[in-house]
Design a protein around this motif. Structure first.
Motif, PDB file in Angstrom:
ATOM      1  N   VAL A  63       0.842  -1.191   0.000  1.00 53.79           N
ATOM      2  CA  VAL A  63       0.000   0.000   0.000  1.00 53.79           C
ATOM      3  C   VAL A  63       0.881   1.247   0.000  1.00 53.79           C
ATOM      4  O   VAL A  63       1.774   1.386   0.836  1.00 53.79           O
ATOM      5  CB  VAL A  63      -0.943   0.004   1.227  1.00 53.79           C
ATOM      6  CG1 VAL A  63      -1.619   1.369   1.381  1.00 53.79           C
ATOM      7  CG2 VAL A  63      -1.990  -1.083   1.087  1.00 53.79           C
ATOM      8  N   THR A  64       0.639   2.138  -0.948  1.00 52.93           N
ATOM      9  CA  THR A  64       1.457   3.347  -1.073  1.00 52.93           C
ATOM     10  C   THR A  64       0.704   4.604  -0.653  1.00 52.93           C
ATOM     11  O   THR A  64       1.312   5.666  -0.504  1.00 52.93           O
ATOM     12  CB  THR A  64       1.945   3.524  -2.519  1.00 52.93           C
ATOM     13  OG1 THR A  64       0.811   3.574  -3.401  1.00 52.93           O
ATOM     14  CG2 THR A  64       2.838   2.355  -2.930  1.00 52.93           C
ATOM     15  N   THR A  65      -0.618   4.504  -0.485  1.00 54.02           N
ATOM     16  CA  THR A  65      -1.387   5.620   0.057  1.00 54.02           C
ATOM     17  C   THR A  65      -1.437   5.465   1.583  1.00 54.02           C
ATOM     18  O   THR A  65      -0.721   4.643   2.151  1.00 54.02           O
ATOM     19  CB  THR A  65      -2.806   5.631  -0.529  1.00 54.02           C
ATOM     20  OG1 THR A  65      -3.446   4.379  -0.236  1.00 54.02           O
ATOM     21  CG2 THR A  65      -2.774   5.849  -2.036  1.00 54.02           C
ATOM     22  N   GLU A  66      -2.291   6.215   2.240  1.00 60.22           N
ATOM     23  CA  GLU A  66      -2.390   6.099   3.689  1.00 60.22           C
ATOM     24  C   GLU A  66      -2.975   4.746   4.089  1.00 60.22           C
ATOM     25  O   GLU A  66      -4.026   4.353   3.583  1.00 60.22           O
ATOM     26  CB  GLU A  66      -3.289   7.204   4.239  1.00 60.22           C
ATOM     27  CG  GLU A  66      -3.450   7.138   5.749  1.00 60.22           C
ATOM     28  CD  GLU A  66      -4.532   8.081   6.235  1.00 60.22           C
ATOM     29  OE1 GLU A  66      -4.207   9.249   6.455  1.00 60.22           O
ATOM     30  OE2 GLU A  66      -5.687   7.642   6.379  1.00 60.22           O
ATOM     31  N   PHE A  67      -2.303   4.058   4.972  1.00 55.45           N
ATOM     32  CA  PHE A  67      -2.784   2.774   5.484  1.00 55.45           C
ATOM     33  C   PHE A  67      -3.345   3.021   6.878  1.00 55.45           C
ATOM     34  O   PHE A  67      -2.646   3.504   7.769  1.00 55.45           O
ATOM     35  CB  PHE A  67      -1.640   1.769   5.524  1.00 55.45           C
ATOM     36  CG  PHE A  67      -2.076   0.340   5.731  1.00 55.45           C
ATOM     37  CD1 PHE A  67      -3.324  -0.099   5.339  1.00 55.45           C
ATOM     38  CD2 PHE A  67      -1.209  -0.591   6.305  1.00 55.45           C
ATOM     39  CE1 PHE A  67      -3.721  -1.420   5.516  1.00 55.45           C
ATOM     40  CE2 PHE A  67      -1.588  -1.904   6.482  1.00 55.45           C
ATOM     41  CZ  PHE A  67      -2.847  -2.322   6.084  1.00 55.45           C
ATOM     42  N   ASN A  68      -4.633   2.700   7.052  1.00 58.29           N
ATOM     43  CA  ASN A  68      -5.338   2.924   8.308  1.00 58.29           C
ATOM     44  C   ASN A  68      -5.806   1.576   8.857  1.00 58.29           C
ATOM     45  O   ASN A  68      -6.569   0.874   8.198  1.00 58.29           O
ATOM     46  CB  ASN A  68      -6.535   3.850   8.072  1.00 58.29           C
ATOM     47  CG  ASN A  68      -7.427   4.002   9.296  1.00 58.29           C
ATOM     48  OD1 ASN A  68      -6.947   4.200  10.407  1.00 58.29           O
ATOM     49  ND2 ASN A  68      -8.731   3.907   9.086  1.00 58.29           N
ATOM     50  N   ILE A  69      -5.352   1.233  10.044  1.00 60.52           N
ATOM     51  CA  ILE A  69      -5.803   0.015  10.711  1.00 60.52           C
ATOM     52  C   ILE A  69      -6.717   0.439  11.849  1.00 60.52           C
ATOM     53  O   ILE A  69      -6.325   1.210  12.728  1.00 60.52           O
ATOM     54  CB  ILE A  69      -4.634  -0.806  11.267  1.00 60.52           C
ATOM     55  CG1 ILE A  69      -3.639  -1.145  10.167  1.00 60.52           C
ATOM     56  CG2 ILE A  69      -5.150  -2.086  11.928  1.00 60.52           C
ATOM     57  CD1 ILE A  69      -2.409  -1.897  10.657  1.00 60.52           C
ATOM     58  N   GLU A  70      -7.958  -0.062  11.833  1.00 59.68           N
ATOM     59  CA  GLU A  70      -8.895   0.273  12.889  1.00 59.68           C
ATOM     60  C   GLU A  70      -9.323  -0.983  13.620  1.00 59.68           C
ATOM     61  O   GLU A  70      -9.299  -2.081  13.066  1.00 59.68           O
ATOM     62  CB  GLU A  70     -10.111   1.016  12.330  1.00 59.68           C
ATOM     63  CG  GLU A  70     -10.936   0.218  11.335  1.00 59.68           C
ATOM     64  CD  GLU A  70     -12.136   0.995  10.806  1.00 59.68           C
ATOM     65  OE1 GLU A  70     -12.051   2.248  10.742  1.00 59.68           O
ATOM     66  OE2 GLU A  70     -13.146   0.363  10.462  1.00 59.68           O
ATOM     67  N   GLY A  71      -9.708  -0.812  14.876  1.00 62.77           N
ATOM     68  CA  GLY A  71     -10.178  -1.957  15.634  1.00 62.77           C
ATOM     69  C   GLY A  71     -10.105  -1.740  17.125  1.00 62.77           C
ATOM     70  O   GLY A  71      -9.621  -0.709  17.618  1.00 62.77           O
TER      71      GLY A  71
END
Length: 237
Positions: A63-71
């Protein structure tokens, strides 16, 4: 213009229903970026019923854009985020058996817990966002944790939009104004769609990012993924 982060959980749900690797969540994430998405969101849950923890590791590599991990920040989630170090982590108070997110944090009751998490992730250079209801006190409580941003839980807005959009948006405008006054970055997500997204972004001051999964993937079944992403981006102009 608010940025569009595509939540690819539903792609993983489809893959898992049959086994194998079709559809390929990594390829879909890359396609979303190629079609104009400015971020990729994943929400791993303990039972891995959609996004798997191994998926997150694979996605981080490409992934080259913003990587957002939620949880929900249980120990396994914290370990994953610490290892992957995404651009953003969004803290969500999911119950273990929750079908989907259905409430924001009580940032007053859980202030110390959230503060410790925020400090831990920010020390790793990760931007932190806290999932909250459109409630002025919860926004102010989030500020006390030291978080960089909040994400407004928008399901109540979406549920009321067709009946009375002015009433539906009112508490979100108030919450956004408070966030802006406090210097908090502002994200939003949950049940935003082609029907209600434009009105939301036009009325919410300082909106930086929306995270959209379910509605976008459903639309893509009819309209195609590339066309759908372009349509959502147009709504955010």
């Amino acid at each position: 213009m608010a940025r569009l982060s595509v939540n690819i959980n539903k792609i993983a749900t489809l893959r898992n229903s049959r086994g194998g690797n079709n559809p390929d969540v990594v390829k879909v994430a890359l396609d979303c970026e190629r079609f104009g998405a400015q971020g990729i969101t994943v929400h791993p849950r303990p039972d891995e019923r959609h996004i798997r923890y191994t998926d997150v590791l694979h996605l981080k590599k490409v992934v080259t854009t913003e990587f957002n991990i939620e949880g929900n920040p249980d120990e396994r989630f914290i370990e994953l985020v610490t290892r992957v170090r995404p651009e953003q982590v969004t803290l969500v108070p999911d119950a273990v058996d929750a079908i989907t997110s259905n409430a924001g944090w009580d940032t007053i009751k859980h202030r110390l817990y959230l503060t410790n998490l925020v400090n831990r992730f920010k020390a790793l250079g990760i931007r932190v966002s806290i999932f909250v209801d459109a409630d002025e006190q919860m926004v102010r409580g989030a500020k006390e944790t030291g978080t960089d941003r909040i994400e407004l839980y928008t399901e109540p807005y979406a549920a009321q939009y067709a009946e009375n959009r002015e009433a539906a948006i009112a508490p979100f405008i108030q919450a956004a104004n408070v966030a802006n006054e406090l210097g908090l970055g502002l994200n939003a997500g949950h049940d935003l769609s082609l029907e209600n997204l434009r009105y939301f972004q036009q009325n919410i001051p300082g909106l930086l990012e929306v995270s959209i999964g379910h509605a976008l993937i459903c639309d893509a079944l009819y309209l195609g993924l590339e066309n759908t992403i372009q349509l959502y981006l147009k709504e955010l102009e």
